[in-house]
Design a protein around this motif. Structure first.
Motif, short mmCIF file in Angstrom:
data_model
loop_
_atom_site.label_atom_id
_atom_site.label_comp_id
_atom_site.label_asym_id
_atom_site.label_seq_id
_atom_site.Cartn_x
_atom_site.Cartn_y
_atom_site.Cartn_z
N UNK A 363 0.71 -1.17 0.10
CA UNK A 363 0.03 0.11 -0.01
C UNK A 363 0.73 1.31 -0.02
N UNK A 364 2.07 1.23 0.36
CA UNK A 364 3.16 2.28 0.53
C UNK A 364 3.96 2.61 -0.89
N UNK A 365 4.08 1.32 -1.42
CA UNK A 365 4.92 1.28 -2.47
C UNK A 365 4.42 0.44 -3.83
N UNK A 366 3.58 1.01 -4.57
CA UNK A 366 2.97 0.28 -5.77
C UNK A 366 4.12 -0.79 -6.53
N UNK A 367 5.30 -0.28 -6.48
CA UNK A 367 6.35 -1.21 -7.22
C UNK A 367 6.83 -2.38 -6.26
N UNK A 382 6.54 -18.13 -2.40
CA UNK A 382 6.33 -16.65 -2.36
C UNK A 382 7.53 -16.08 -3.16
N UNK A 383 7.09 -15.14 -4.09
CA UNK A 383 7.81 -14.53 -5.00
C UNK A 383 7.65 -12.86 -4.73
N UNK A 384 8.82 -12.24 -4.76
CA UNK A 384 8.77 -10.51 -4.50
C UNK A 384 9.41 -9.82 -5.86
N UNK A 385 8.55 -9.09 -6.02
CA UNK A 385 9.05 -8.02 -7.08
C UNK A 385 9.16 -6.72 -6.59
N UNK A 386 10.11 -5.84 -7.07
CA UNK A 386 10.46 -4.46 -6.69
C UNK A 386 10.46 -3.53 -7.86
N UNK A 387 9.97 -3.81 -9.11
CA UNK A 387 9.59 -3.03 -10.16
C UNK A 387 8.35 -3.25 -10.74
N UNK A 388 7.46 -3.34 -9.93
CA UNK A 388 5.91 -3.26 -10.60
C UNK A 388 5.40 -4.67 -11.23
N UNK A 648 -6.10 -2.86 -10.20
CA UNK A 648 -5.61 -1.73 -10.87
C UNK A 648 -4.26 -1.04 -10.13
N UNK A 649 -3.19 -0.93 -10.62
CA UNK A 649 -2.01 -0.46 -10.14
C UNK A 649 -1.50 0.53 -11.05
N UNK A 650 -1.50 1.98 -10.43
CA UNK A 650 -0.67 2.98 -11.21
C UNK A 650 -1.30 3.06 -12.51
#
Length: 673
Positions: A363-367, A382-388, A648-650
């Motif tokens: 909720x604080x960082x949509x990427x 679980x897989x993490x993404x830091x670039x949207x 819906x994200x950005x």
């Protein structure tokens, strides 16, 4: 019964949706971005261009690599189903534009839609079904090395042959045979196409006259051995290898007598594939359900090359460079070696067959996003993404191969995962159970009285109602539960579980809760204006005190299989079911079915505040619907993927797919009305 106009609309939309899966998703702008990997089933190499490799899957999709298996693109889909297993692909030896694919369905017996053979004449961009083999569960497919016009197929009914490049087929094993049926493997003599080997679910057979007569070649093979693969040496056709559930066998007289080879442990003897080195003929690879093995001395000794956790479905050896070896595996996708199978690394760029069951956005960082997968054991989690969502990193230490059913990212950045066996939290690098953060004396033990009641005519608790006494260890019971759903509102995090509903006020560190009513899985929860809703088959309930007491609500009469629930800003409650779409404006006093809504077998519904609309998806359609409040109007877009949990994200859509990982849509995609 629907009126005639409704049936007509249902039929039209059903046709559209059935054929929509054939559309090219790249043309719609919706792209799979991983996590890469998943189930890879079969390879086919272009003999005229060894850098061009085709890959078969368990969901009916064919992938293509133009650079020797380093990068993949989703190419074409076979049939109208999403559960075709493509165990065999063949690039025609003469015309590389012609590709053959054999398919079968894992979950069915013999029926009209159990598989078939498909052919492409444009290098795999489009496939058409060969009508003569419609409905056949095709488990084996081979092209005669000495006559490319001759193709052989093994099905549950027997052995079939085509002499005209697949246009016409004839059964060459005895029709209705009690022995030569359930064909799992086929091999053709490299010099004489009249000599055919067929492995069944119970022993191998051979014909030397094109199928006029057959004889059993079981000498030396343990009875009732499923024969998964047969290999005939192209230089010395009398040398034949056969793999079975009872081990690997070798014959030096054309299969008339076999001897079992030694060196592969009994637990790994379900050898799905045997593959011979195209240059070093004494080298044979064995892909088993417990790793890859190899012999370099013609079968006298075998050495393990991978860990036992690798399930190998197919092996490809680069004929121009036999040091390069590719494996098609369960869960880990394609593995590639550059050093003759001494070491392997994933080679899955562009290939995703992950079943993403959960998707959450920070909720604080949509990427920052997290995706949870099922059926992948230690390759999943679980897989993490830091670039949207454009790239993904696995972070599953501590989950121990559990399926991840639902995910939430808290405002403090910590992530909570609901699995098929309890809840886990990751504040750092490893996942831990919630009570790992509590000293033993502060663990959540409690005894409470459960208030579950049917309201009286005034909507109040009936006179004389007595709470049910319930004593339990909430933490222990929660950690033995299957977690189906989680919902976060403010600092209140609640979880729907197989043992009830649990809530936490400290980002998932401690929990309280339990039974909602009677017994059974609570599948979905939703929160709105301080009210908590819970649904399971046949039951819908609301709680205004975080689960301490529950009021039963009425259910739609025809909704027998509820899959998802959402609450709109207006307070309307929506239910997505296998039977259709339902809503209530008055807390369940009256339910409306959205009669003209064209989708059935719904799998998700979510309220999107930015649109003031409901987003609806289905198990059987690649269309995503945006429904206006009230359900009177909607728009839809064909994404090309089977999706659920669309967000819906950005300004972009991001969604979990049923078989193809995380899918990202274009900005403001065009919709149809």
């Amino acid at each position: 019964m629907y009126p005639q106009t409704q049936r007509r609309w249902n039929f039209i939309f059903a046709l559209i949706f059935c054929f929509s899966v054939l559309s090219n998703a790249q043309e719609s702008g919706w792209l799979s971005t991983g996590p890469y990997g998943g189930d890879a089933r079969s390879f086919a190499l272009n003999p005229h261009n060894p850098r061009q490799i085709y890959l078969g899957t368990t969901s009916g999709w064919v992938y293509l690599s133009e650079d020797g298996g380093r990068n993949w693109e989703r190419l074409a889909h076979l049939g109208l189903s999403d559960d075709f297993v493509i165990d065999h692909l063949i690039v025609d030896a003469v015309d590389p534009q012609t590709i053959y694919a054999a398919a079968w369905v894992l979950t069915r017996g013999q029926g009209d839609d159990d598989g078939g053979i498909f052919v492409s004449h444009d290098a795999g961009r489009h496939f058409t079904e060969i009508k003569a083999m419609h409905g056949q569960s095709v488990r084996a497919l081979a092209q005669a090395p000495s006559d490319p016009n001759m193709l052989f197929a093994g099905t549950l009914k027997g052995v079939y042959r085509s002499t005209d490049g697949g246009a016409q087929w004839e059964l060459i094993s005895p029709e209705g045979s009690n022995e030569i049926h359930e064909i799992e493997s086929i091999a053709i003599d490299p010099q004489n196409p009249a000599i055919v080997y067929a492995g069944t679910w119970h022993l191998p057979w051979k014909t030397t006259d094109g199928g006029k007569t057959w004889h059993n070649i079981k000498q030396g093979i343990i009875d009732d051995s499923d024969v998964f693969s047969i290999l005939v040496d192209p230089d010395e056709p009398k040398i034949v290898f056969a793999s079975a559930c009872s081990g690997i066998y070798k014959s030096v007289n054309g299969g008339e007598a076999f001897s079992k080879v030694q060196g592969i442990p009994a637990t790994a003897r379900r050898t799905r594939v045997l593959m011979q080195d195209p240059i070093h003929r004494s080298t044979v690879y064995a892909g088993t359900t417990e790793g890859l093995y190899r012999t370099t001395d013609g079968g006298h000794s075998w050495q393990p090359l991978t860990g036992s956790g690798t399930i190998v479905n197919d092996v490809l050896i680069d004929p121009s460079n036999p040091d390069r070896v590719l494996l098609a595996t369960d869960r880990s996708g394609v593995l590639a070696s550059q050093d003759r199978a001494r070491s392997f690394l994933p080679s899955n760029q562009g290939f995703s067959q992950r079943q993403v069951h959960a998707l959450a956005v920070d909720p604080n960082n949509s990427q920052r996003m997290v995706a949870g997968v099922v059926n992948d054991k230690f390759y999943g989690g679980v897989f993490f993404s830091f670039d949207g969502g454009h790239s993904w990193q696995q972070r599953s230490i501590g989950l121990d191969g559990r399926d991840v059913m639902t995910l939430v990212i808290n405002p403090d950045g910590s992530v909570v995962a609901g699995t098929d066996n309890g809840i886990f939290r990751v504040p750092g690098s490893a996942w831990e159970k919630p009570n790992a953060w509590l000293p033993p004396e502060k663990a959540t033990y409690y005894a409470r009285k459960l208030n579950v009641y049917h309201p009286d005519k005034t909507g109040k608790k009936p006179a004389g109602h007595k709470p049910v006494e319930e004593s339990l260890d909430g933490t222990k019971r929660l950690q033995s539960s299957r977690i189906f759903d989680m919902e976060l509102r403010g600092d209140l995090l609640c979880a729907a579980a197989s043992t009830g509903v649990y809530c936490s006020h400290d980002a998932g560190q401690t929990w309280q809760g339990g039974t909602v009513i009677f017994s059974g899985d609570i599948r979905k929860i939703a929160m709105s204006d301080g009210v908590l809703y819970a649904v399971r088959p046949g039951i819908l309930a609301e709680s205004k005190d975080e689960g301490k007491s529950w009021r039963l609500m009425s259910m739609p009469v025809h909704a027998k299989s509820i899959r998802s629930m959402a609450v709109a800003a207006s307070g309307d409650i929506w239910l997505a079911a296998a039977e259709g779409l339902y809503l209530t404006h008055d807390k369940g006093e009256h339910w409306l079915e959205v009669k003209r809504f064209p989708l059935r077998d719904l799998n998700s519904i979510a309220y999107e505040p930015a649109l003031n609309q409901l987003i609806v998806t289905s198990n059987t359609s690649t269309y995503v619907f945006k429904v206006n409040e009230g359900g009177a109007t909607w728009t839809y877009v064909n994404t090309g993927w089977l999706l659920h949990q669309v967000k819906l994200v950005d300004g972009h859509y991001i969604a979990a797919s049923l078989y193809d990982g995380v899918v990202i849509g274009p900005e403001n995609p065009p919709a149809q009305h």
